[in-house]
Design an enzyme around this catalytic site. Structure first.
Site, PDB file in Angstrom:
ATOM      1  N   GLY A 258       0.711  -1.157   0.134  1.00 42.90           N
ATOM      2  CA  GLY A 258       0.186   0.108  -0.125  1.00 42.90           C
ATOM      3  C   GLY A 258       0.949   1.122   0.020  1.00 42.90           C
ATOM      4  O   GLY A 258       1.799   1.187   0.042  1.00 42.90           O
ATOM      5  N   HIS A 259       0.049   2.479  -0.282  1.00 44.00           N
ATOM      6  CA  HIS A 259       0.824   3.761  -0.338  1.00 44.00           C
ATOM      7  C   HIS A 259       1.589   4.114   1.046  1.00 44.00           C
ATOM      8  O   HIS A 259       1.198   3.637   2.117  1.00 44.00           O
ATOM      9  CB  HIS A 259      -0.294   4.883  -0.486  1.00 44.00           C
ATOM     10  CG  HIS A 259      -1.479   4.966   0.707  1.00 44.00           C
ATOM     11  ND1 HIS A 259      -2.555   4.165   0.709  1.00 44.00           N
ATOM     12  CD2 HIS A 259      -1.455   5.729   1.677  1.00 44.00           C
ATOM     13  CE1 HIS A 259      -3.196   4.425   1.550  1.00 44.00           C
ATOM     14  NE2 HIS A 259      -2.481   5.349   2.365  1.00 44.00           N
ATOM     15  N   ASN A 260       2.690   4.740   0.862  1.00 42.36           N
ATOM     16  CA  ASN A 260       3.364   5.002   2.205  1.00 42.36           C
ATOM     17  C   ASN A 260       4.221   4.001   2.753  1.00 42.36           C
ATOM     18  O   ASN A 260       4.861   4.482   3.892  1.00 42.36           O
ATOM     19  CB  ASN A 260       2.584   5.988   3.095  1.00 42.36           C
ATOM     20  CG  ASN A 260       2.180   7.266   2.383  1.00 42.36           C
ATOM     21  OD1 ASN A 260       2.598   7.728   1.343  1.00 42.36           O
ATOM     22  ND2 ASN A 260       1.294   8.052   3.211  1.00 42.36           N
ATOM     23  N   SER A 278       1.057   3.027   5.042  1.00 41.53           N
ATOM     24  CA  SER A 278       1.922   3.558   6.207  1.00 41.53           C
ATOM     25  C   SER A 278       2.489   2.732   7.153  1.00 41.53           C
ATOM     26  O   SER A 278       2.835   2.996   8.025  1.00 41.53           O
ATOM     27  CB  SER A 278       1.171   4.581   6.779  1.00 41.53           C
ATOM     28  OG  SER A 278       0.574   5.958   5.896  1.00 41.53           O
TER      29      SER A 278
END
Length: 363
Positions: A258-260, A278
């Site tokens: 996923g993102h980050n 994250s």
């Protein structure tokens, strides 16, 4: 590709014995090996089937009694399975490409291609993208604008690399892998049921219909050297800061990052693993197949999760985890043993209840 036994042994740092001039054209399992193939008999139970084939030479363990198997020569390695890594690379004919750009490819004039780069049919390279020397792109690969790709990358059919992505040297991506897609990030105008459930651990409160607003992904993806992605694996770009993957990480098929997310060096991410946004993962972490990792958690160095583990909170370095929710593996196994005993326990309790009931009736 053909090599003698001696040439192979020298390349692997192994020992060649017997007739070291035997010429090898390819590899095979012991029972199916022909005279010009190297039999892969990495341990005694495999070597016992050598007589079913026609191999003259085999890859064996360091103190193997190779002559007892009727071989004319052998390669002896202290760790035969590790030797397989170098041996398979030597014999892999699929990685040979001719430099140049296929006529059907679309390469923007502002893109930069290094020496010896091979661009396959129907590839698209956008403006500002840079591919360093030795890159090999199979058919239908897409490289987004301003992406920077390191030396000696190997991108299989249908790989997609998004805009502004930074990838190091020796990167390998299997068919359909995607790097730099937008993150899965949406929000409602007012606090929604999902947020209340997260805070209350189960209570939705008063629900009301709301539409989801999209948070755009303005970040990119950074990937280190010697990273490999499996088929249809996806690495999302960050919302504002970049998603980061360290050096030497290996991903199996159908993984989702996923993102980050930040992943350290030399991690092994097995098939169907999902890591939510994250999350931070340390070095030398192994996530077994179908492991799920919640968002905003930290996993320390050298953690190992068993298959289908669900990580919902931070995991200290060095832990071996299993189960849903994830707990230490030895504790999870103990809990499973206790769970299996429950039917017998209920049966014993029922018997005791009957005995107590009869005792009261007799009184």
């Amino acid at each position: 590709m053909t090599y003698t036994i001696k040439q192979i042994a020298d390349a692997l740092g192994a020992k060649a014995v017997g007739d070291v001039d035997i010429v090898i054209h390819s590899l095979a399992e012991p029972a199916a090996a022909s005279a010009d193939q190297l039999a892969l008999a990495l341990k005694p139970e495999f070597a016992n089937t050598l007589t079913e084939g026609h191999a003259k030479a085999a890859l064996l363990w360091s103190d193997a009694p190779w002559q007892e198997y009727g071989l004319s020569g052998a390669i002896l390695a202290s760790r035969p399975r590790f030797a397989m890594a170098g041996l398979s690379a030597m014999m892999d004919a699929d990685v040979d490409f001719e430099a140049g750009v296929h006529p059907s490819a679309v390469v923007h004039p502002d893109a930069v291609l290094g020496d010896g780069v091979s661009i396959g049919p129907l590839c698209v390279i956008e403006a500002g993208a840079q591919i360093a020397a030795g890159g090999r792109l199979c058919a239908q690969v897409f490289i987004g604008r301003d992406a920077l790709i390191g030396e000696n990358v190997y991108l299989r059919e249908g790989v997609r690399i998004g805009a502004r992505t930074r990838i190091g040297a020796n990167f390998i991506a299997q068919p359909g892998a995607t790097v730099g897609g937008d993150g899965f990030s949406f929000v409602t105008p007012e606090q929604g049921a999902v947020e209340r459930v997260r805070d209350s651990l189960g209570d939705q409160g008063e629900t009301q219909a709301q539409s989801w607003a999209r948070i755009h992904s303005l970040g990119a993806v950074q990937i280190g050297d010697n990273v490999e992605l499996g088929a249809n694996t996806c690495v999302d770009r960050g919302n504002v800061r970049d998603t980061v993957i360290g050096n030497g990480c290996k991903f199996d098929n159908l993984a989702q990052i996923g993102h980050n997310v930040v992943i350290g060096d030399d991690c092994l991410i097995c098939a169907q693993v999902g890591v939510a946004g994250s999350t931070r993962i340390g070095n030398n972490v192994v996530l077994g197949g179908q492991t799920g990792v919640s968002d905003n958690v930290f996993i320390g160095d050298n953690v190992i999760t068993g298959g289908a583990t669900k990580v919902l909170s931070n995991v200290p370095a060095g832990r071996v985890m299993l189960g849903y929710p994830a707990v230490k593996m030895d504790k999870q196994i103990e809990l499973h043993k206790l769970l299996r005993r429950l039917p017998r326990l209920f049966k014993d309790v029922a018997t005791l209840q009957k005995g107590v009931s009869k005792s009261h009736d007799s009184d």
